[in-house]
Design an enzyme around this catalytic site. Structure first.
Site, mmCIF file in Angstrom:
data_model
loop_
_atom_site.group_PDB
_atom_site.id
_atom_site.type_symbol
_atom_site.label_atom_id
_atom_site.label_comp_id
_atom_site.label_asym_id
_atom_site.label_seq_id
_atom_site.Cartn_x
_atom_site.Cartn_y
_atom_site.Cartn_z
ATOM 1 N N ASN A 231 0.868 -1.174 0.000
ATOM 2 C CA ASN A 231 0.000 0.000 0.000
ATOM 3 C C ASN A 231 0.900 1.216 0.000
ATOM 4 O O ASN A 231 1.492 1.566 1.018
ATOM 5 C CB ASN A 231 -0.915 -0.010 1.227
ATOM 6 C CG ASN A 231 -1.826 1.210 1.291
ATOM 7 O OD1 ASN A 231 -1.787 2.085 0.418
ATOM 8 N ND2 ASN A 231 -2.650 1.282 2.318
ATOM 9 N N SER B 40 1.654 12.870 -15.097
ATOM 10 C CA SER B 40 0.463 13.075 -15.910
ATOM 11 C C SER B 40 0.527 14.470 -16.516
ATOM 12 O O SER B 40 1.156 15.379 -15.954
ATOM 13 C CB SER B 40 -0.799 12.960 -15.039
ATOM 14 O OG SER B 40 -1.942 13.454 -15.717
ATOM 15 N N TYR C 184 -6.407 15.457 -7.738
ATOM 16 C CA TYR C 184 -5.514 14.706 -8.624
ATOM 17 C C TYR C 184 -4.490 15.639 -9.270
ATOM 18 O O TYR C 184 -3.287 15.354 -9.271
ATOM 19 C CB TYR C 184 -6.330 13.987 -9.696
ATOM 20 C CG TYR C 184 -5.497 13.203 -10.684
ATOM 21 C CD1 TYR C 184 -4.961 11.971 -10.347
ATOM 22 C CD2 TYR C 184 -5.252 13.698 -11.965
ATOM 23 C CE1 TYR C 184 -4.201 11.243 -11.248
ATOM 24 C CE2 TYR C 184 -4.495 12.977 -12.876
ATOM 25 C CZ TYR C 184 -3.976 11.753 -12.508
ATOM 26 O OH TYR C 184 -3.215 11.050 -13.410
ATOM 27 N N LYS D 248 -0.320 15.606 -8.786
ATOM 28 C CA LYS D 248 0.615 15.412 -9.898
ATOM 29 C C LYS D 248 1.497 16.632 -10.122
ATOM 30 O O LYS D 248 2.615 16.507 -10.636
ATOM 31 C CB LYS D 248 -0.164 15.080 -11.173
ATOM 32 C CG LYS D 248 -0.886 13.738 -11.130
ATOM 33 C CD LYS D 248 0.084 12.568 -11.009
ATOM 34 C CE LYS D 248 -0.617 11.226 -11.076
ATOM 35 N NZ LYS D 248 0.324 10.093 -11.033
ATOM 36 N N ILE E 171 -4.425 8.131 -21.811
ATOM 37 C CA ILE E 171 -3.967 6.776 -22.106
ATOM 38 C C ILE E 171 -5.117 5.804 -21.881
ATOM 39 O O ILE E 171 -5.852 5.896 -20.894
ATOM 40 C CB ILE E 171 -2.774 6.387 -21.204
ATOM 41 C CG1 ILE E 171 -1.672 7.469 -21.258
ATOM 42 C CG2 ILE E 171 -2.228 5.030 -21.617
ATOM 43 C CD1 ILE E 171 -1.050 7.681 -22.618
#
Length: 258
Positions: free
Chosen positions: A65, A149, A162, A166, A195
């Site tokens: 994890n 990303s 998110y 990143k 992707i």
């Protein structure tokens, strides 16, 4: 295991499926033994291990994890007991926003979870491996590659946590590149665009429509193998002097144009 290291060894976090699987297979094709980590050891991880072995590499799964930074040392111990020496770390594991929506509605627990995996977990896993690499010498090239990303620089208000997670990875790459440069260990960032993976499956129709509108100049999905080939090139040592660099794998999505 013989004391002689016959093949270099790589660790790919989040290697169970998707981009991680493609990277693991690519590295095995290029002559690596490959250990993968993930939350689950299931049929998907078994497929990845078989694909690695089919290309001549030894394969290892370590359940991990990434968010639990207290386990990183033991993860590395488990990998080293298998391979003896680690030559490449690919930081691939990550998660998307638990739900897409207005950034004004982002909850603290979602924020903490996403940053805990994508940034905090990645940083401390890199730290653990970097210490090992600094304390050992190797006859093989070594490298650390982080898969980030386009969201590192391109804003999406429906995925705020998110994007924030990143956006710090380019700086992390630079910091580790500077710290490890004297040891000849290059550190890179690979920045994928849209992707085709299990993570994007739920929004596939949305992206298909936007491709028709010209969202991606190359007018197609990126494939996991596109990212894997980029990682493979960086892992092999040919671009060592380019440490700290970012390689865009996005079909031109991030190029500013008018």
């Amino acid at each position: 295991m013989s004391e002689e290291v016959k093949r270099p060894a790589a660790l790919v976090t989040g290697g169970r499926r998707g981009i991680g699987r493609a990277i693991a297979i690519e590295l095995a094709t290029r002559g690596y033994d490959v250990a993968i980590t993930d939350l689950e050891d299931d049929a998907d991880s078994a497929i990845t291990l078989r694909e690695i072995e089919a290309r001549g590499g030894r394969a290892l799964f370590v359940q991990s994890n990434l968010q639990d930074v207290t386990t990183h040392e033991q993860t590395l111990v488990n990998v080293l007991s298998w391979c003896g020496e680690l030559h490449c770390l690919v930081n691939n594991a990550g998660m998307g926003s638990p739900s897409r929506g207005d950034l004004l509605d982002v909850k603290p627990d979602a924020f903490d979870t996403v940053l805990g995996v994508n940034l905090r977990g990645t940083f401390f896993m890199t730290q653990v491996v970097a210490r090992h690499m600094m304390d050992t010498s190797s006859s093989y090239p070594r490298a650390i590659v982080t898969v980030s990303s386009v969201s590192a620089t391109m804003a999406s208000t429906e995925r705020a946590e998110y994007c924030l997670s990143k956006s710090a990875l380019p700086m992390m790459t630079k910091l580790f590149a500077l710290r490890l440069a004297s040891a000849g260990i290059p550190v890179f960032e690979v920045r994928p665009g849209i992707i085709r993976t299990p993570m994007t499956q739920g929004v596939a129709q949305k992206y298909e429509a936007r491709f028709k509108e010209g969202l991606v100049p190359m007018n197609r999905w990126g494939e996991a193998e596109d990212v894997a080939r980029a990682v493979g090139e960086l892992a092999g040592g040919a671009l060592q002097f380019a440490t700290g660099s970012v390689l865009h794998v996005d079909g031109g999505l991030s190029i500013a144009a008018f």
